[in-house]
Design a protein around this motif. Structure first.
Motif, mmCIF file in Angstrom:
data_model
loop_
_atom_site.group_PDB
_atom_site.id
_atom_site.type_symbol
_atom_site.label_atom_id
_atom_site.label_comp_id
_atom_site.label_asym_id
_atom_site.label_seq_id
_atom_site.Cartn_x
_atom_site.Cartn_y
_atom_site.Cartn_z
ATOM 1 N N VAL A 183 42.069 43.310 56.968
ATOM 2 C CA VAL A 183 40.868 43.850 57.592
ATOM 3 C C VAL A 183 40.816 43.604 59.094
ATOM 4 O O VAL A 183 40.502 44.511 59.876
ATOM 5 N N VAL A 184 41.106 42.401 59.532
ATOM 6 C CA VAL A 184 41.036 42.112 60.963
ATOM 7 C C VAL A 184 42.026 42.992 61.732
ATOM 8 O O VAL A 184 41.695 43.588 62.757
ATOM 9 N N GLY A 185 43.223 43.105 61.202
ATOM 10 C CA GLY A 185 44.205 43.983 61.830
ATOM 11 C C GLY A 185 43.805 45.442 61.750
ATOM 12 O O GLY A 185 44.069 46.225 62.672
ATOM 13 N N THR A 186 43.150 45.818 60.654
ATOM 14 C CA THR A 186 42.681 47.193 60.495
ATOM 15 C C THR A 186 41.690 47.554 61.590
ATOM 16 O O THR A 186 41.779 48.620 62.208
ATOM 17 N N MET A 246 34.724 39.171 56.647
ATOM 18 C CA MET A 246 33.500 39.731 57.199
ATOM 19 C C MET A 246 32.843 38.753 58.166
ATOM 20 O O MET A 246 32.291 39.152 59.201
ATOM 21 N N VAL A 247 32.905 37.471 57.857
ATOM 22 C CA VAL A 247 32.427 36.450 58.794
ATOM 23 C C VAL A 247 33.220 36.532 60.088
ATOM 24 O O VAL A 247 32.647 36.530 61.196
ATOM 25 N N GLU A 248 34.532 36.616 59.985
ATOM 26 C CA GLU A 248 35.376 36.659 61.171
ATOM 27 C C GLU A 248 35.095 37.887 62.027
ATOM 28 O O GLU A 248 34.996 37.801 63.251
ATOM 29 N N ARG A 284 33.583 37.710 65.879
ATOM 30 C CA ARG A 284 34.266 38.364 66.995
ATOM 31 C C ARG A 284 33.339 39.364 67.684
ATOM 32 O O ARG A 284 33.317 39.470 68.911
ATOM 33 N N GLY A 285 32.587 40.105 66.862
ATOM 34 C CA GLY A 285 31.678 41.083 67.436
ATOM 35 C C GLY A 285 30.580 40.442 68.263
ATOM 36 O O GLY A 285 30.237 40.938 69.343
#
Length: 372
Positions: free
Chosen positions: A171-174, A208-210, A214-215
């Motif tokens: 997800v993070v890479g996505t 989702m926390v990550e 970041r956001g």
């Protein structure tokens, strides 16, 4: 109605040219026979429902894949624009598409008429492997080519990625990948109606926390933020003092007109007999009024699991359709959703407090959410 109508979804094609492995709409038909909305239903729907709108209405083309019924989209714009002009209402059009069918005529149409374009793409070729054509071919290269056509024409678009048990680890890479494709915004949503193991749910919560941390840090730094819906909610609640009482306006401010003329509280409930609001010819009637009242009562104060929740004013409660899929009940949010939300807000709180203690960061955050 408890709300004036703000967004009317037209499910113009209950059919899709893709066979996504996780499709909540059962291949686009929503568990019903594949069909396209006839022009007569579209016209009747607009003539009955446009008078229920406020000063402005958004018409959202949805499916299945709505571009499979492209001629109806063109006629809808013509007919709706005439009706809106006669009534003095403002009107805008939105389109949600899988992005595989865009030809020159469709691109011209989108450029002229569509104010908000959302395209489904789950990431790179690997993350997007669950989105395939009916013959098994991957949709990814076709979508990527069509995104280039949009960029060349400078047509703005948003990207929506579905997180599944198969791609949750990416997800993070996505999000990083999707952010390079020129989208105005990127939204990430977990797949509904599929099996998530305990380990996969825990992984989903972590990513989702990550993403939201970041956001939030991007917002505090004055940078572009993406895929951080909950960080934005927390900022609006904390800084602007706004409480969220419900996840959306389904059943009042939002309605969906299915291809056969049946009305539903939103596009995700098409085919759910319990929440069918009757045929547009009969709307509103006693049945539809009961459903409208049910959704109007399903606020954070009216949903039992939300009543004692410490973060209900930030969260607003789980999406009604997600709750219904999880528990068969719009009033009962899924326990794993609540756990994920609590974990996210706990993780964000220290970063937000630290940022608000810094004058420059606090100012950037206020500007980002429109307070200053």
């Amino acid at each position: 109605m408890s709300e004036v109508l703000r967004n009317l979804y037209l499910v113009v094609a209950q059919e899709c040219n893709l066979a996504c492995t996780y499709c909540y709409a059962a291949g686009g038909g929503f568990g019903q026979a594949e069909r396209h909305m006839p022009e007569a239903i579209m016209r009747r729907g607009l003539e009955r429902l446009l008078p229920l709108a406020g000063e402005r209405l958004t018409l959202s083309f949805f499916g299945g894949e709505p571009l499979l019924n492209f001629p109806l989209l063109e006629e809808t714009v013509r007919h709706a624009s005439r009706l809106a002009a006669e009534s003095g209402r403002g009107l805008s059009f939105a389109l949600t598409t899988n992005g595989t069918l865009l030809d020159e005529a469709m691109l011209d149409f989108i450029e002229r008429h569509i104010a908000y374009l959302a395209i489904s793409l789950d990431g790179d070729a690997v993350a997007n492997s669950g989105r395939v054509f009916r013959d098994g071919r991957p949709a990814f290269p076709v979508i990527l080519d069509n995104l280039e056509q949009l960029r060349q024409r400078r047509i703005p678009f948003a990207l929506r990625a579905t997180v599944t048990p198969a791609n949750v680890g990416q997800v993070v890479g996505t999000v990083a990948f999707l952010s390079t494709l020129g989208a105005q915004s990127v939204r990430v949503l977990p797949a509904q109606g599929v099996h998530w193991s305990v380990v996969e749910r825990q992984q989903l919560s972590r990513v989702m926390v990550e993403l939201n941390r970041r956001g939030l840090r991007a917002l505090l730094a004055g940078e572009t933020s993406t895929a951080c819906e909950h960080a934005l909610r927390l900022a609006v609640h904390t800084v602007a003092g706004e409480d969220a009482e419900r996840p959306c306006l389904a059943g009042g401010g939002i309605l969906a007109l299915a291809a056969d003329g049946m009305l539903y509280p939103c596009e995700h409930f098409v085919g759910v007999d319990e929440l069918a609001m009757g045929h547009v010819d009969d709307y509103p009637d006693a049945r539809s009024r009961r459903i409208v009242a049910r959704f109007a009562a399903a606020t954070t104060a009216g949903r039992p699991r939300c009543q004692a929740c410490a973060v209900r004013g930030v969260c607003g409660g789980q999406c009604y359709a997600e709750a219904s899929l999880a528990n068969g009940n719009i009033e009962l949010p899924a326990a794993d959703y609540c756990g994920r939300i609590h974990a996210t807000f706990r993780a964000l709180a220290p970063d937000l407090a630290q940022g608000m203690a810094d004058v420059e960061q606090a100012g950037r955050l206020r500007r980002a959410i429109g307070v200053e």
